[in-house]
Write an enzyme that holds these catalytic residues in place. Structure first.
Site, PDB file in Angstrom:
ATOM      1  N   GLU A   8     -70.327  13.140 -44.134  1.00 49.78           N
ATOM      2  CA  GLU A   8     -71.636  13.799 -44.060  1.00 49.78           C
ATOM      3  C   GLU A   8     -72.552  13.122 -43.058  1.00 49.78           C
ATOM      4  O   GLU A   8     -72.811  11.923 -43.146  1.00 49.78           O
ATOM      5  CB  GLU A   8     -72.316  13.812 -45.445  1.00 49.78           C
ATOM      6  CG  GLU A   8     -73.695  14.460 -45.376  1.00 49.78           C
ATOM      7  CD  GLU A   8     -74.379  14.672 -46.717  1.00 49.78           C
ATOM      8  OE1 GLU A   8     -73.783  14.356 -47.760  1.00 49.78           O
ATOM      9  OE2 GLU A   8     -75.527  15.149 -46.701  1.00 49.78           O
ATOM     10  N   ASP A  44     -67.668  12.205 -58.974  1.00 50.31           N
ATOM     11  CA  ASP A  44     -67.874  10.757 -59.050  1.00 50.31           C
ATOM     12  C   ASP A  44     -66.662  10.071 -59.694  1.00 50.31           C
ATOM     13  O   ASP A  44     -66.376   8.914 -59.412  1.00 50.31           O
ATOM     14  CB  ASP A  44     -69.106  10.426 -59.910  1.00 50.31           C
ATOM     15  CG  ASP A  44     -70.409  10.876 -59.269  1.00 50.31           C
ATOM     16  OD1 ASP A  44     -70.362  11.445 -58.162  1.00 50.31           O
ATOM     17  OD2 ASP A  44     -71.474  10.655 -59.875  1.00 50.31           O
ATOM     18  N   ASP A  86     -71.067   9.271 -46.656  1.00 51.23           N
ATOM     19  CA  ASP A  86     -72.371   9.644 -46.099  1.00 51.23           C
ATOM     20  C   ASP A  86     -72.696   8.665 -44.981  1.00 51.23           C
ATOM     21  O   ASP A  86     -72.505   7.461 -45.132  1.00 51.23           O
ATOM     22  CB  ASP A  86     -73.472   9.529 -47.168  1.00 51.23           C
ATOM     23  CG  ASP A  86     -73.332  10.538 -48.295  1.00 51.23           C
ATOM     24  OD1 ASP A  86     -72.901  11.671 -48.035  1.00 51.23           O
ATOM     25  OD2 ASP A  86     -73.671  10.187 -49.446  1.00 51.23           O
ATOM     26  N   HIS A 119     -66.727  11.600 -54.553  1.00 47.59           N
ATOM     27  CA  HIS A 119     -68.135  11.580 -54.163  1.00 47.59           C
ATOM     28  C   HIS A 119     -68.648  10.151 -53.983  1.00 47.59           C
ATOM     29  O   HIS A 119     -68.701   9.382 -54.931  1.00 47.59           O
ATOM     30  CB  HIS A 119     -68.936  12.295 -55.257  1.00 47.59           C
ATOM     31  CG  HIS A 119     -70.375  12.479 -54.953  1.00 47.59           C
ATOM     32  ND1 HIS A 119     -71.375  12.070 -55.799  1.00 47.59           N
ATOM     33  CD2 HIS A 119     -70.984  13.048 -53.883  1.00 47.59           C
ATOM     34  CE1 HIS A 119     -72.547  12.381 -55.277  1.00 47.59           C
ATOM     35  NE2 HIS A 119     -72.345  12.969 -54.112  1.00 47.59           N
ATOM     36  N   ARG A 120     -68.987   9.821 -52.735  1.00 50.69           N
ATOM     37  CA  ARG A 120     -69.426   8.458 -52.366  1.00 50.69           C
ATOM     38  C   ARG A 120     -68.345   7.417 -52.706  1.00 50.69           C
ATOM     39  O   ARG A 120     -68.647   6.294 -53.087  1.00 50.69           O
ATOM     40  CB  ARG A 120     -70.749   8.093 -53.059  1.00 50.69           C
ATOM     41  CG  ARG A 120     -71.817   9.186 -52.933  1.00 50.69           C
ATOM     42  CD  ARG A 120     -73.139   8.783 -53.548  1.00 50.69           C
ATOM     43  NE  ARG A 120     -74.050   9.931 -53.630  1.00 50.69           N
ATOM     44  CZ  ARG A 120     -75.259   9.903 -54.138  1.00 50.69           C
ATOM     45  NH1 ARG A 120     -75.752   8.784 -54.616  1.00 50.69           N
ATOM     46  NH2 ARG A 120     -76.012  10.989 -54.162  1.00 50.69           N
ATOM     47  N   HIS A 158     -75.832   6.393 -48.585  1.00 51.68           N
ATOM     48  CA  HIS A 158     -76.426   7.679 -48.939  1.00 51.68           C
ATOM     49  C   HIS A 158     -77.888   7.776 -48.513  1.00 51.68           C
ATOM     50  O   HIS A 158     -78.312   8.770 -47.944  1.00 51.68           O
ATOM     51  CB  HIS A 158     -76.314   7.918 -50.446  1.00 51.68           C
ATOM     52  CG  HIS A 158     -76.959   9.196 -50.891  1.00 51.68           C
ATOM     53  ND1 HIS A 158     -78.298   9.278 -51.222  1.00 51.68           N
ATOM     54  CD2 HIS A 158     -76.462  10.447 -51.009  1.00 51.68           C
ATOM     55  CE1 HIS A 158     -78.578  10.533 -51.552  1.00 51.68           C
ATOM     56  NE2 HIS A 158     -77.488  11.266 -51.424  1.00 51.68           N
ATOM     57  N   LYS A 195     -75.937  12.423 -42.500  1.00 49.17           N
ATOM     58  CA  LYS A 195     -77.199  12.397 -43.248  1.00 49.17           C
ATOM     59  C   LYS A 195     -78.330  12.243 -42.250  1.00 49.17           C
ATOM     60  O   LYS A 195     -78.218  11.444 -41.322  1.00 49.17           O
ATOM     61  CB  LYS A 195     -77.215  11.190 -44.192  1.00 49.17           C
ATOM     62  CG  LYS A 195     -76.478  11.392 -45.497  1.00 49.17           C
ATOM     63  CD  LYS A 195     -77.352  12.079 -46.516  1.00 49.17           C
ATOM     64  CE  LYS A 195     -76.632  12.191 -47.845  1.00 49.17           C
ATOM     65  NZ  LYS A 195     -76.960  13.453 -48.535  1.00 49.17           N
ATOM     66  N   GLU A 230     -65.334  10.873 -49.706  1.00 49.75           N
ATOM     67  CA  GLU A 230     -66.580  11.343 -49.103  1.00 49.75           C
ATOM     68  C   GLU A 230     -67.372  10.168 -48.570  1.00 49.75           C
ATOM     69  O   GLU A 230     -67.542   9.149 -49.261  1.00 49.75           O
ATOM     70  CB  GLU A 230     -67.443  12.088 -50.126  1.00 49.75           C
ATOM     71  CG  GLU A 230     -68.506  12.921 -49.430  1.00 49.75           C
ATOM     72  CD  GLU A 230     -69.912  12.838 -49.987  1.00 49.75           C
ATOM     73  OE1 GLU A 230     -70.792  13.502 -49.413  1.00 49.75           O
ATOM     74  OE2 GLU A 230     -70.153  12.100 -50.950  1.00 49.75           O
TER      75      GLU A 230
HETATM   76  O1  G3P Z   1     -72.352  16.039 -49.693  1.00 49.69           O
HETATM   77  C1  G3P Z   1     -72.237  16.750 -50.884  1.00 49.69           C
HETATM   78  C2  G3P Z   1     -73.046  16.022 -51.849  1.00 49.69           C
HETATM   79  O2  G3P Z   1     -72.681  14.686 -51.717  1.00 49.69           O
HETATM   80  C3  G3P Z   1     -74.480  16.210 -51.504  1.00 49.69           C
HETATM   81  O3  G3P Z   1     -75.227  15.386 -52.261  1.00 49.69           O
HETATM   82  O4  G3P Z   1     -76.960  13.723 -52.120  1.00 49.69           O
HETATM   83  O5  G3P Z   1     -74.705  13.069 -52.903  1.00 49.69           O
HETATM   84  O6  G3P Z   1     -75.077  13.547 -50.505  1.00 49.69           O
HETATM   85  P1  G3P Z   1     -75.491  13.870 -51.914  1.00 49.69           P
HETATM   86 CA    CA Z   2     -72.917  13.507 -49.567  1.00 51.80          CA
END
Ligand code: G3P
Ligand code: CA
Length: 271
Positions: free
Chosen positions: A130, A259, A50, A21-22, A63, A132, A48
């Site tokens: 993603e 994370d 964004d 995540h990120r 993000h 965004k 991941e």
């Molecule tokens: O994309 C899945 C998850 O990352 C969504 O939450 O706010 O971290 O982009 P966010």
């Molecule tokens: Ca995301």
């Protein structure tokens, strides 16, 4: 009707996806090259990313729509040229906020472009991207697709998809599906209360989405099972604790946004 939709590309694998995540955002400043490198080293299934877009049309990894939280600058990404954005420091904030994971290397990191990320990793990693706020930018879908084409990341022959694209924005995913149906798409859904899918909703998802990404605190095993029975993979966000990761496994989710991907990988290897 005369309009024939394109088929959805399924995610055929049964592998449990550990999506960094990120990047490995517990250990390094989110959405920096080093955060993605740590994720690769830890063995995450996907990194991941964004996406936001600069004033002059470059896709960059961030993000928030604003640069304030994760850089030393202020304002909206869309008001920065790429050159201006590249002046910002994207790591000092992390060292201040998380002294236990601070590192000198992070003092100097910049915001990466998607192009730089593809240059750096090529097809060594799998990408979970993603879009965004795609509607505040012009042609984000086309720009993303053009870069994927340029770096030969389309129609990749691999066990699991080389690229997955996700968004909270349905219109944007539907548009992307029409442009390039070979890439599996994940519809992100965020529920305040208990997660639910109506039959209508499932029917509409089955037209363009290979799965859904849902906030972990809203789901239970029944919800996940029902989504899977209707051909949708279920990926849960965003998992911070060991308890959440165990919950995702007990509920038989198909993957998680973590994370700290190493914690999930350790649990998987020991169960
Ligand atoms: O994309 C899945 C998850 O990352 C969504 O939450 O706010 O971290 O982009 P966010
Ligand atoms: Ca995301």
């Amino acid at each position: 009707g005369g309009c024939k939709g394109s088929e959805v590309t399924p995610i055929a694998s049964d592998e449990f996806f550990v999506i960094a995540h990120r990047g490995a955002s517990t250990y390094a400043p989110e959405h920096t090259m080093v955060a993605y490198e740590v994720a690769e080293q830890l063995g995450a299934t996907y990194i991941e990313i964004d996406l936001q877009m600069t004033k002059d049309g470059s896709l960059i990894a961030m993000h928030d729509e604003k640069v304030d939280r994760t850089t030393d600058g202020e304002g909206l990404v869309k008001d920065f040229t790429l050159e201006e954005l590249k002046e910002l420091n994207a790591g000092k904030w992390f060292n201040d906020a998380y002294p236990e994971f601070a590192n000198e290397v992070y003092e100097k990191v910049r915001v990466p472009t998607l192009r730089e990320i593809f240059e750096n990793f090529g097809d060594r990693v799998n990408y979970y991207i993603e879009m965004k706020s795609p509607k505040i930018y012009e042609d984000m879908e086309e720009e993303l697709l053009a870069l994927l084409e340029e770096y030969n990341l389309l129609n990749h022959q691999s066990e699991i998809p080389k690229v997955i694209v996700q968004s909270f924005n349905r219109a944007s995913l539907i548009e992307f599906h029409e442009l390039e149906p070979s890439i599996p798409l994940i519809q992100l859904l965020s529920y305040k209360e208990k997660a639910e899918l109506t039959n209508q909703e499932i029917k509409s998802l089955n037209i363009y989405a290979s799965g859904i990404g849902v906030n972990v605190n809203a789901v239970d095993g029944t919800f996940i099972h029902e989504a899977q029975e209707n051909g949708l993979k279920v990926h849960l966000f965003s998992l911070k604790s060991e308890a959440d990761i165990k919950k995702a496994l007990i509920y038989k989710a198909d993957g998680i946004f973590a994370d700290a991907p190493n914690i999930a990988i350790d649990i998987l290897q020991n169960t």
